[in-house]
Design a protein around this motif. Structure first.
Motif, mmCIF file in Angstrom:
data_model
loop_
_atom_site.group_PDB
_atom_site.id
_atom_site.type_symbol
_atom_site.label_atom_id
_atom_site.label_comp_id
_atom_site.label_asym_id
_atom_site.label_seq_id
_atom_site.Cartn_x
_atom_site.Cartn_y
_atom_site.Cartn_z
ATOM 1 N N UNK A 48 44.702 47.448 41.507
ATOM 2 C CA UNK A 48 43.863 48.122 40.646
ATOM 3 C C UNK A 48 44.237 47.157 39.098
ATOM 4 N N UNK A 49 45.408 47.015 38.880
ATOM 5 C CA UNK A 49 45.683 46.345 37.621
ATOM 6 C C UNK A 49 44.934 44.960 37.592
ATOM 7 N N UNK A 50 44.836 44.235 38.813
ATOM 8 C CA UNK A 50 44.216 43.021 38.956
ATOM 9 C C UNK A 50 42.827 43.044 38.335
ATOM 10 N N UNK A 51 41.931 44.304 39.063
ATOM 11 C CA UNK A 51 40.760 44.566 38.949
ATOM 12 C C UNK A 51 40.459 44.785 37.457
ATOM 13 N N UNK A 52 41.258 45.685 37.054
ATOM 14 C CA UNK A 52 41.149 45.914 35.467
ATOM 15 C C UNK A 52 41.086 44.729 34.506
ATOM 16 N N UNK A 53 42.134 43.785 34.862
ATOM 17 C CA UNK A 53 42.165 42.436 34.120
ATOM 18 C C UNK A 53 41.041 41.851 34.273
ATOM 19 N N UNK A 54 40.368 41.751 35.485
ATOM 20 C CA UNK A 54 39.224 40.930 35.546
ATOM 21 C C UNK A 54 37.944 41.427 34.858
ATOM 22 N N UNK A 55 38.035 42.880 34.870
ATOM 23 C CA UNK A 55 36.855 43.447 34.171
ATOM 24 C C UNK A 55 37.062 43.210 32.629
ATOM 25 N N UNK A 56 38.195 43.355 32.029
ATOM 26 C CA UNK A 56 38.432 42.991 30.717
ATOM 27 C C UNK A 56 38.042 41.559 30.324
ATOM 28 N N UNK A 57 38.303 40.747 31.286
ATOM 29 C CA UNK A 57 38.315 39.455 31.051
ATOM 30 C C UNK A 57 36.552 38.873 31.088
ATOM 31 N N UNK A 58 36.275 39.352 32.081
ATOM 32 C CA UNK A 58 34.735 38.884 32.462
ATOM 33 C C UNK A 58 33.456 39.878 32.187
ATOM 34 N N UNK A 59 33.819 41.102 32.256
ATOM 35 C CA UNK A 59 33.000 42.176 31.901
ATOM 36 C C UNK A 59 33.330 43.316 31.008
ATOM 37 N N UNK A 60 33.809 42.803 29.811
ATOM 38 C CA UNK A 60 34.373 43.750 28.745
ATOM 39 C C UNK A 60 33.534 44.838 28.425
ATOM 40 N N UNK A 72 38.677 45.972 20.974
ATOM 41 C CA UNK A 72 37.590 45.362 21.047
ATOM 42 C C UNK A 72 36.439 46.221 21.467
ATOM 43 N N UNK A 73 35.473 46.322 20.886
ATOM 44 C CA UNK A 73 34.283 47.212 21.134
ATOM 45 C C UNK A 73 33.109 46.148 21.255
ATOM 46 N N UNK A 74 32.928 45.750 22.458
ATOM 47 C CA UNK A 74 31.710 44.871 22.607
ATOM 48 C C UNK A 74 30.493 45.310 22.666
ATOM 49 N N UNK A 75 30.114 46.584 22.784
ATOM 50 C CA UNK A 75 28.944 47.428 22.516
ATOM 51 C C UNK A 75 28.517 47.133 20.897
ATOM 52 N N UNK A 76 29.513 47.263 20.053
ATOM 53 C CA UNK A 76 29.123 47.044 18.661
ATOM 54 C C UNK A 76 29.498 45.655 18.300
ATOM 55 N N UNK A 129 31.699 46.610 30.251
ATOM 56 C CA UNK A 129 31.767 47.921 31.169
ATOM 57 C C UNK A 129 32.677 48.746 30.737
ATOM 58 N N UNK A 130 33.931 48.267 29.808
ATOM 59 C CA UNK A 130 35.105 49.278 29.780
ATOM 60 C C UNK A 130 34.968 49.720 28.612
ATOM 61 N N UNK A 131 33.937 49.545 27.695
ATOM 62 C CA UNK A 131 33.623 50.264 26.734
ATOM 63 C C UNK A 131 34.889 49.585 25.543
ATOM 64 N N UNK A 132 35.462 50.516 24.968
ATOM 65 C CA UNK A 132 36.584 49.900 24.115
ATOM 66 C C UNK A 132 37.751 49.335 24.966
ATOM 67 N N UNK A 133 38.219 48.236 24.692
ATOM 68 C CA UNK A 133 39.314 47.748 25.157
ATOM 69 C C UNK A 133 40.540 47.569 24.198
ATOM 70 N N UNK A 134 41.645 48.114 24.294
ATOM 71 C CA UNK A 134 42.820 48.227 23.578
ATOM 72 C C UNK A 134 43.948 47.215 23.985
ATOM 73 N N UNK A 135 44.175 46.225 22.947
ATOM 74 C CA UNK A 135 45.094 45.389 23.647
ATOM 75 C C UNK A 135 46.227 45.124 22.429
ATOM 76 N N UNK A 136 47.602 45.867 22.489
ATOM 77 C CA UNK A 136 48.212 45.967 21.260
ATOM 78 C C UNK A 136 47.589 46.381 19.970
#
Length: 227
Positions: free
Chosen positions: A114-126, A139-143, A128-135
């Motif tokens: 699951x963690x690997x899947x989430x990492x791939x989505x963050x990197x290649x299809x961000x 990142x809000x790719x839609x906006x 789809x995750x809506x807002x991504x929070x890292x530290x």
């Protein structure tokens, strides 16, 4: 862990027990799942189902995982995580050379998958995750917007894509050539020193005067360090 609902996964393995276990677990997480037990079926399903990620076993009769990876990476926008029961460095190198995005050794934990899947989505299809929070980054790719320490950064389109790419790959050394390929495009014909200009601008906007956030590794490239 962020929601994975709406993400499409294709599982490819010739062992029915493994397929059933992974399918049940991923369905419970809200993912859309299809399965295949051989390479040819996997190629056909991938074109019809259009998965975001393929979990692909290497050792299969007939068309093996390497050939499936090679064929699909030519035509499909898909992330491929390869599975193998053999602890062989050559296998990992071969898979990555053919375009695989990640590699996992059997046996593995479902939580790690699951963690690997989430990492791939963050990197290649961000998106789809809506807002991504890292530290301290959000990142809000839609906006097309990045917040740092709850402050919206005033970024040009290229600065946005560069900072997003670097943050999503935080902890990884990124060469100028890699950055140019991913941010400017493979057909960019300009001077690679343009990367330095944009890095300097990002450091100014992040108040990273001591280069602790975006580090320069002489002769290798740049690395974002997020505590």
């Amino acid at each position: 862990m962020q929601s994975l609902k709406g993400i499409k996964i294709l599982l490819v393995d010739d062992e029915p027990n493994i397929l059933q276990f992974l399918e049940m677990g991923l369905l419970n997480e809200g993912l859309e799942v299809q399965t295949a037990q051989d390479g040819m079926t996997a190629v056909t399903l991938a074109k019809e189902f259009q998965p975001h990620i393929i979990i692909l076993d290497v050792m299969m009769p007939g068309m093996d995982g390497f050939e499936v990876c090679r064929m699909l990476k030519k035509t499909e926008n898909v992330a491929i995580i390869m599975l193998t029961a053999k602890d062989e460095v050559d296998d990992r190198v071969k898979g990555l050379t053919l375009g695989a995005d990640d590699y996992m050794m059997k046996p593995f934990s479902f939580e790690e998958l699951l963690a690997r899947i989430q990492a791939r989505i963050r990197n290649q299809f961000p998106n789809l995750m809506g807002e991504v929070v890292i530290g301290d980054f959000r990142i809000d790719d839609r906006r097309k917007e990045i917040l740092y320490q709850q402050r919206v950064l005033e970024l040009s389109t290229t600065e946005y894509e560069l900072l997003k790419f670097m943050v999503l790959n935080q902890g990884i050394v990124l060469s100028k050539a890699k950055i140019l390929d991913k941010v400017w495009g493979y057909d960019f014909g300009g001077d690679e020193n343009i990367v330095e200009v944009y890095i300097r601008s990002l450091r100014d906007k992040l108040n990273d005067k001591e280069h602790r956030l975006i580090r320069t590794l002489r002769g290798a490239g740049y690395r974002v360090d997020i505590s």
